[in-house]
Write a protein that holds these residues in place. Structure first.
Motif, short mmCIF file in Angstrom:
data_model
loop_
_atom_site.label_atom_id
_atom_site.label_comp_id
_atom_site.label_asym_id
_atom_site.label_seq_id
_atom_site.Cartn_x
_atom_site.Cartn_y
_atom_site.Cartn_z
N MET A 1 37.19 41.33 42.31
CA MET A 1 36.07 40.47 42.41
C MET A 1 35.21 40.89 41.45
N ASN A 2 34.77 42.31 41.16
CA ASN A 2 33.72 42.75 40.17
C ASN A 2 34.27 42.46 38.62
N GLN A 3 35.86 42.73 38.52
CA GLN A 3 36.29 42.46 37.33
C GLN A 3 36.14 40.86 36.82
N ARG A 4 36.27 40.05 37.83
CA ARG A 4 36.36 38.62 37.43
C ARG A 4 34.78 38.44 37.07
N LEU A 5 34.04 38.92 37.96
CA LEU A 5 32.65 38.65 37.62
C LEU A 5 32.02 39.20 36.09
N GLY A 6 32.35 40.53 36.05
CA GLY A 6 32.47 41.00 34.58
C GLY A 6 32.80 40.10 33.38
#
Length: 144
Positions: A1-6
């Motif tokens: 999720m964090n990777q996608r948001l970034g």
């Protein structure tokens, strides 16, 4: 999720940032690098922060931050102060010149981002505003 948001944030900013190059021109006009601008923002938000803390927050070495600070002192954007209890410990304070620069920088940056976002529909803009307001409230520790 964090990777996608970034990745999404990076892509979004790529679409809306620096559309006219005014931010970069402002930095060049004032002889300030992007890293020095970030340092100025930190010092403005938390005056008196020790250089070691600034280095840690920025993910840079203390010598790098000291060099940036020295350059900003020479340009008249910051003053350096010694801690009265520990003379080895230095902190920075922004000058009125830096405050004017940061105000102009924020205005120009906001104008560029608004221009870059102009093609979004009104409903999309409203959803984005609501999401950003909620995210900023969380980041700033405010209840939503």
């Amino acid at each position: 999720m964090n990777q996608r948001l970034g990745l999404l944030l990076e892509s979004f900013l790529g679409h809306v940032s620096h559309s006219r190059g005014r931010v970069l021109s402002l930095l060049a006009e004032h002889g300030v690098t992007a890293d020095q601008g970030i340092l100025l923002r930190h010092v403005h938000e938390q005056p008196g922060m020790p250089l070691s803390t600034l280095a840690e927050r920025m993910g840079l070495s203390l010598p790098s931050v000291s060099q940036m600070a020295e350059r900003l002192v020479k340009l008249g954007y910051v003053t350096r102060r010694e801690d009265p209890e520990d003379r080895r410990r230095k902190s920075l304070q922004v000058t009125a010149k830096a405050s004017r620069f940061l105000t102009a920088f924020k205005r120009v940056r906001a104008e560029e981002l608004a221009l870059g976002s102009a093609r979004l529909t009104a409903p999309t803009k409203q959803r984005l505003v609501s999401a950003l307001e909620a995210a900023l409230a969380e980041l700033e520790g405010e209840p939503s």
